[in-house]
Enzyme design. Structure first.
Site, PDB file in Angstrom:
ATOM      1  N   GLU A  46       0.837  -1.198   0.000  1.00 23.08           N
ATOM      2  CA  GLU A  46       0.000   0.000   0.000  1.00 23.08           C
ATOM      3  C   GLU A  46       0.878   1.257   0.000  1.00 23.08           C
ATOM      4  OE1 GLU A  46      -3.677   1.627   2.861  1.00 23.08           O
ATOM      5  OE2 GLU A  46      -2.415  -0.056   3.474  1.00 23.08           O
ATOM      6  N   LYS A 115      -9.270   2.675  -2.200  1.00 21.75           N
ATOM      7  CA  LYS A 115      -9.521   1.924  -0.978  1.00 21.75           C
ATOM      8  C   LYS A 115     -10.908   2.257  -0.440  1.00 21.75           C
ATOM      9  CE  LYS A 115      -7.238   0.947   3.497  1.00 21.75           C
ATOM     10  NZ  LYS A 115      -6.025   1.235   4.283  1.00 21.75           N
ATOM     11  N   CYS A 170      -5.560  -3.367   2.098  1.00 21.35           N
ATOM     12  CA  CYS A 170      -5.349  -3.476   3.539  1.00 21.35           C
ATOM     13  C   CYS A 170      -6.636  -3.641   4.352  1.00 21.35           C
ATOM     14  CB  CYS A 170      -4.558  -2.275   4.033  1.00 21.35           C
ATOM     15  SG  CYS A 170      -3.814  -2.541   5.677  1.00 21.35           S
TER      16      CYS A 170
END
Length: 645
Positions: A46, A115, A170
């Site tokens: 990330e 994200k 994540c």
């Protein structure tokens, strides 16, 4: 995908916080190495282009502009490369900043994925800098010199050979409903996760459990890369996790806390994943309503294929550290199955033919445990040894000793006279040791067992195993038949291990000698030294090969071509890691694979009317359960492929 395999990698580069030029150089180095190793898809951590720990520097236009330039450099670097690379960076979209993954291949920016779930608790504070994908209105932007459509809609990337992968970032996988759920249901074979997860006591164990469960639940491969050395240690430490799972099984794990960049790669068996999904009706039902937009990647140039994965030659056998637990579980399943049947029909007695071989030994041990469980007298188990023309002293003595040790009722009925009379009745020459000679003995033994069971108001416990059922290595209406077959779900190789395990528990030499005795129906007279002359594995092939074929043929529906590939790796290649030498040459494997295909198809009629028996593992041949097949199906397709191996 050659043979259904795709080579993927999780890479962890060295980083310098906010030094885009350095970070891009590190990423380029990993891409070049991965391309040289034949890796097709690689994921990096990330925000790896800038570093994850930039904090309020993410508000600086200079950093954001340089991150975009960094992507342009990567696009130019990959212009002549096939590899698909997924990197993390901040992207401005409609005046909002998003934590994104960029998918790059051959100089093209294939897509940008923002994200969804932003952690803003404890040590994390992402909402200070980033907006969520949930805040994004679909829009077309021009980024890194490339037009690209971005939205919160799920994206799937399809390679030229049909493999599909999806991306989440994540925290997304830590959410109650991860985006990867929908991605997998929409067709993603592989999920890539770009992560920045700090290290805490116990967190790594929990993380691996979480990823294993997500991989298993979605029946997918899960490739996870988390940032490592070089990130700020002002308040946190990042260990640089690189993990690859396949349907819940951890295939590759990187070195945590490494100060060196790393690439962890392996081959994912996409064909196996798809086979699992096809047979899992729960997964199929859940697909309703799942959707994703498809982006086509450039076809990846064909590369020379070499199977890199280690293949276990004994897929039914548990690992050493799991042996005791697995054996106990199998025994409990068998014992519970038989106990229920005895209880249901109110039977106080059971009849078993005891040969001194592996199968009847396990059936007897299961019966003893079932009687003990029900509080029944072990004398209600009538073990009958039935010596015939091929019985050796070794097996006969072991049969008697075993029954004496276990305290069951012992009966001995020699079948030689009855079978000789039968030969006279049907006009068969007893000197001709053909199939009639052999099967007459098997059917005589079964008749005795059935009739004694009637005499005693008992149940006949069958001894035949999964391997024999697959090969049809049983006399129809002979040892093929019983009133309850406790071993029907256990393959021959596993029976040997279970008996060995029980031998260790009981500390008895008799069981150990039974394990070491050559497998034989003992239907042909012994040799001059009184040793077993008729060895099953000389006739139908090694059971370890057949059990390997059974596993991949039934569990995943693999073709002979792929089974042969896996078998060559398992049996024809030495494994220094396992301390194993090559066991067979390729011609031997091909020979017995061909025999397996022929016998499996031609012997289905024996399985169509097999007795009840408990399913034990993931493979079963019950016509009422896992395997329904016409007895007259042609094996021409499989036989032809075997010939061309």
């Amino acid at each position: 995908m050659k043979y259904g395999f795709v080579k993927v990698a999780a890479a962890v580069p060295a980083v310098k916080v906010a030094d885009v030029e350095y970070n891009v150089q590190q990423i380029e180095s990993l891409i070049a190495q991965a391309e040289g190793r034949g890796i097709e898809v690689m994921v990096l951590p990330e925000l790896c282009i800038t570093g994850y720990t930039c904090q309020d520097l993410f508000k600086e236009q200079a950093l954001l502009d340089r991150a975009e330039q960094g992507v342009m450099v990567l696009l130019d670097f990959t212009r002549k490369l096939d590899i698909i690379t997924v990197v993390g960076l901040p992207v401005v979209i409609n005046s909002l900043l998003y934590n994104c993954a960029a998918v790059i291949q051959g100089g093209q920016l294939l897509g940008i994925i923002p994200k969804t779930y932003l952690p803003s608790y404890a040590e994390f504070y992402e909402k200070r800098w980033f907006a969520s994908a949930q805040d994004l209105n679909p829009t077309d932007i021009y980024f890194a010199g490339s037009p690209v459509h971005v939205s919160a809609e799920p994206l799937l990337f399809a390679t030229g050979d049909g493999m599909k992968f999806g991306v989440e970032i994540c925290e997304d996988v830590w959410a109650p409903i991860p985006p990867s759920n929908n991605l997998a249901l929409a067709g993603a074979d592989i999920i890539l996760n770009l992560s920045a997860s700090d290290e805490l006591i116990g967190k790594n164990t929990y993380l691996k459990s979480l990823l294993a469960q997500q991989s298993a639940r979605t029946i997918s491969a899960y490739v996870y890369s988390s940032c490592g050395f070089g990130e700020s240690t002002q308040d946190m430490v990042f260990g640089g996790n690189a993990l690859i799972f396949e349907n819940g099984k951890l295939l590759v794990e990187g070195s945590r806390f490494s100060i060196q960049p790393q690439i962890q790669s392996c081959q994912i068996d996409v064909e196996k994943l798809r086979a699992e999904r096809r047979t899992n009706t729960t997964f199929i039902n859940a697909q309703r309503g799942a959707h994703a937009n498809i982006i086509n990647c450039k076809p990846i140039s064909p590369k020379e294929f070499d199977l890199l994965r280690d293949v276990d030659p004994h897929p039914f056998i548990p690992k050493k550290e799991q042996m005791a637990e697995t054996c106990e579980e199998i025994l409990n399943i068998q014992v519970s199955g038989l106990a229920k049947r005895l209880y249901h029909i109110n039977a106080q007695k059971a009849v078993i033919g005891i040969s001194g071989g592996l199968d009847s030994t396990l059936a007897l041990l299961v019966s003893v445990k079932a009687f003990d469980k029900l509080g029944l007298d072990r004398k209600g188990i009538i073990g009958i040894t039935m010596p015939g023309f091929g019985t050796t002293d070794r097996t006969h003595n072991n049969a008697v000793k075993l029954m004496e040790t276990l305290g069951v009722t012992i009966r001995e009925i020699n079948i030689s006279k009855a079978v000789t009379q039968h030969f006279e009745d049907i006009g068969h020459n007893p000197k001709v040791h053909d199939v009639t000679y052999e099967n007459a003995q098997a059917r005589e033994r079964t008749q005795i067992l059935m009739d004694v069971a009637n005499q005693e108001n008992a149940i006949v416990v069958g001894t035949g195993d999964l391997s024999e059922l697959a090969l049809g290595w049983a006399t129809y209406n002979g040892d093929h038949m019983s009133m309850y077959g406790v071993n029907a779900g256990v393959p021959k190789t596993l029976i040997r291990y279970i008996v060995s395990y029980i031998a260790g528990e009981m500390a008895t030499d008799t069981l150990l000698d039974i394990v070491d005795t050559p497998i034989s129906p003992e239907l042909i007279p012994a040799d001059e030294q009184g040793q077993i002359k008729q060895k099953t594995e000389d006739l139908v092939g090694p059971y370890e090969l057949h059990d390997f074929f059974i596993y991949y043929f039934l569990r995943y529906g693999f073709s002979p071509k792929k089974i042969f590939l896996l078998a060559k790796k398992a049996f024809c290649t030495a494994s220094p890691v396992e301390g194993r030498e090559a066991l067979y040459d390729e011609e031997t494997v091909k020979k017995w694979l061909t025999v397996f295909c022929r016998r499996f198809f031609t012997q289905q009629f024996k399985r169509s009317c097999m007795p009840d028996g408990p399913k034990v593992g993931s493979v079963s041949l019950s016509p009422r359960g896992d395997w329904r097949m016409p007895s007259d199906a042609s094996y021409a397709l499989w036989f032809e492929e075997c010939k061309n191996l």
